[in-house]
Design an enzyme around this catalytic site. Structure first.
Site, PDB file in Angstrom:
ATOM      1  N   HIS A  87     -21.770  -3.631 -30.494  1.00 52.01           N
ATOM      2  CA  HIS A  87     -22.536  -4.193 -29.371  1.00 52.01           C
ATOM      3  C   HIS A  87     -23.400  -3.137 -28.725  1.00 52.01           C
ATOM      4  O   HIS A  87     -22.960  -2.022 -28.469  1.00 52.01           O
ATOM      5  CB  HIS A  87     -21.599  -4.767 -28.299  1.00 52.01           C
ATOM      6  N   ASP A 166     -18.815 -17.710 -19.049  1.00 55.74           N
ATOM      7  CA  ASP A 166     -19.843 -16.663 -18.908  1.00 55.74           C
ATOM      8  C   ASP A 166     -21.225 -17.280 -18.741  1.00 55.74           C
ATOM      9  O   ASP A 166     -22.033 -16.804 -17.953  1.00 55.74           O
ATOM     10  CB  ASP A 166     -19.833 -15.737 -20.139  1.00 55.74           C
ATOM     11  N   ARG A 173     -25.127 -15.348 -11.420  1.00 55.10           N
ATOM     12  CA  ARG A 173     -25.373 -13.922 -11.129  1.00 55.10           C
ATOM     13  C   ARG A 173     -26.859 -13.628 -11.116  1.00 55.10           C
ATOM     14  O   ARG A 173     -27.354 -12.851 -10.303  1.00 55.10           O
ATOM     15  CB  ARG A 173     -24.674 -13.047 -12.177  1.00 55.10           C
ATOM     16  N   SER A 188     -18.576 -10.024 -19.029  1.00 59.14           N
ATOM     17  CA  SER A 188     -19.550 -10.950 -19.600  1.00 59.14           C
ATOM     18  C   SER A 188     -19.788 -10.626 -21.083  1.00 59.14           C
ATOM     19  O   SER A 188     -19.715 -11.490 -21.951  1.00 59.14           O
ATOM     20  CB  SER A 188     -20.852 -10.847 -18.792  1.00 59.14           C
ATOM     21  N   LYS A 192     -17.832 -12.759 -24.693  1.00 57.38           N
ATOM     22  CA  LYS A 192     -18.580 -13.380 -25.814  1.00 57.38           C
ATOM     23  C   LYS A 192     -18.250 -12.676 -27.119  1.00 57.38           C
ATOM     24  O   LYS A 192     -17.985 -13.305 -28.131  1.00 57.38           O
ATOM     25  CB  LYS A 192     -20.092 -13.271 -25.560  1.00 57.38           C
TER      26      LYS A 192
HETATM   27  N1  URA Z   1     -25.440  -8.751 -21.210  1.00 52.80           N
HETATM   28  C1  URA Z   1     -24.541  -9.737 -21.006  1.00 52.80           C
HETATM   29  O1  URA Z   1     -24.210 -10.492 -21.909  1.00 52.80           O
HETATM   30  N2  URA Z   1     -24.002  -9.871 -19.775  1.00 52.80           N
HETATM   31  C2  URA Z   1     -24.318  -9.054 -18.750  1.00 52.80           C
HETATM   32  O2  URA Z   1     -23.783  -9.220 -17.674  1.00 52.80           O
HETATM   33  C3  URA Z   1     -25.266  -8.038 -18.962  1.00 52.80           C
HETATM   34  C4  URA Z   1     -25.804  -7.893 -20.218  1.00 52.80           C
END
Ligand code: URA
Length: 439
Positions: A87, A166, A173, A188, A192
């Site tokens: 990631h 999320d 947010r 977050s 995922k």
């Molecule tokens: N990428 C995400 O998936 N979530 C965040 O909060 C910030 C970057």
């Protein structure tokens, strides 16, 4: 079953700086996901978290609840070695995942990759892949597992059923000024990522002008928060802090980045991109148990980039996800822009600065990204840098080429780009590509 609480009391508790228990976090997140906790109470909670923070255990519980709010993919026991994902926290020209996943898969390690879309001035892996005609990033759970089993790698996006908590929380947010909060970002991202079932993870936390976390201290805190969550969930993980002060590679924009990916998969491409693919690839092989040392992993990745095996894997992945795999050998099949303009150096000297953030915004202004969530993307649009920091230029020589279908977009983007370019007399001190490694 989730225990019941008074939302007011839990918001009050966090607002006053106390920690929330696992059941309390689950109650709030599950309630928000199923609609029983209203937006205004979740907004207040998010702001309380923004100011009061969360400790490692709270952040891990938040991630776990968000991850369990949707469908989970379990890949354990399906492969001979551990599956591994990578990631990146996002940047400009950061296309590392695109050559990395097939290179690692070509070495026999499965890569179930959960990717994202462009956010703000940064590009997203899914948008880049969708510039390949026919490519589908929305696979069902069974299609995804079958693609990883048959090909060795697959790249998909968040669906309605993956981490829905999320999706709802991020939307809130985004409009309540609570995005830039480390526990919320970490939960977050990992809710995922971990839903797709990787057994280990390489984290690339970008630092510098074009990154979410612009300073080293913030980047390290984010890396540590994510490592803590991975550890608590029983996953092996390594975090790299890498530079995002200037764009990575030369291409910024979707189809342009696919072309640069194919160059890298053919054994060439810009040195910074190639180096990150090799370093992260070696780490992924080692986490999977497929390489005994970094040196052995490096050799394996260099081999598949050099002998065509990684490129072949990329073609297979494109075909498995419905895309036109002939683009790999015939790049004329990728979208290309009607207009290409050179952006010329205003004076002679050495390039001191190419600020990633402004260049990302200039690329967005050409049409390569979205300014509103429903905006269509012009896959052909973007920027090809002709120079990087430390290169010499002569007055009038191109620093970059702008690609656009809409000529009217060129001048504003050109001004934004040139406002960020600094040209001086002496060679600037070279910045590191990899700043730190945390385990
Ligand atoms: N990428 C995400 O998936 N979530 C965040 O909060 C910030 C970057």
């Amino acid at each position: 079953m989730t225990k019941t609480y008074l939302p007011y009391e839990l918001i009050f508790k966090k607002r006053n700086g106390a920690r929330l228990g696992d059941d309390e976090i689950a109650f709030l997140v599950n309630g928000f996901t199923d609609g029983t906790l209203p937006d205004y109470q979740m907004s207040a909670l998010l702001m309380a978290i923004f100011f009061r923070g969360m400790d490692d255990a709270e952040t891990a519980a938040l991630t776990e609840t968000m991850m369990r709010s949707g469908e989970l993919i379990d890949l354990r026991g399906r492969f001979k070695v551990r599956s591994v994902d990578k990631h990146s926290t996002g940047g400009v020209g950061d296309k590392v995942s695109l050559p990395l996943a097939p290179a690692v898969a070509a070495c026999g390690v499965p890569v179930p990759m959960m990717s994202g879309r462009g956010l703000g001035h940064t590009g997203g892996t899914l948008d880049k892949l969708e510039s390949i005609p026919g490519f589908r990033t929305q696979l069902s759970k069974d299609e995804f597992i079958s693609a990883v089993e048959r090909v060795g790698c697959a790249m998909i996006g968040q669906t309605k059923t993956i981490a829905p908590a999320d999706k709802k929380m991020y939307a809130l947010r985004d409009v309540t000024a609570t995005v830039d909060c480390i526990p919320l970002i970490a939960a977050s991202i990992l809710s995922k990522k971990l839903s797709a079932g990787p057994e280990a993870l390489v984290l690339d936390v970008k630092t510098g002008d074009g990154a979410f976390m612009q300073d080293m201290a913030g980047s390290k805190r984010l890396a540590k928060a994510m490592l803590g969550i991975c550890k608590k969930s029983g996953r092996r993980a390594v975090a790299y802090i890498t530079d995002m002060d200037q764009p990575l590679g030369l291409a910024i924009g979707n189809a342009l980045e696919i072309r640069e990916t194919i160059e890298c998969l053919s054994g060439g491409g810009p040195a910074d991109l190639r180096e990150l693919v090799i370093v992260f690839g070696a780490e992924m092989l080692s986490l999977a148990g497929a390489a005994k040392s970094a040196a052995e992993g490096r050799k394996a990745i260099e081999k598949v980039l050099g002998n065509g095996a990684a490129k072949k894997k990329f073609s297979e992945m494109v075909a498995a996800q419905g895309g036109d795999a002939s683009v790999v050998d015939d790049q004329a099949r990728l979208p290309s822009a009607k207009h290409v303009d050179a952006i010329k150096a205003p004076k002679s000297g050495v390039i001191q600065r190419l600020a990633a953030r402004d260049i990302g915004v200039a690329s967005l202004m050409l049409g390569a990204g979205r300014t509103k969530s429903a905006d269509p993307i012009d896959y052909a649009a973007g920027i090809m840098l002709a120079k990087k920091v430390g290169d010499r230029v002569k007055k009038g020589e191109p620093i970059a080429y702008f690609h656009a279908n809409d000529r009217a977009r060129m001048s504003g983007a050109g001004e934004r780009f040139l406002s960020t370019v600094e040209i001086g007399a002496v060679k600037p001190k070279k910045r590191k590509l990899i700043w730190d490694v945390l385990k």
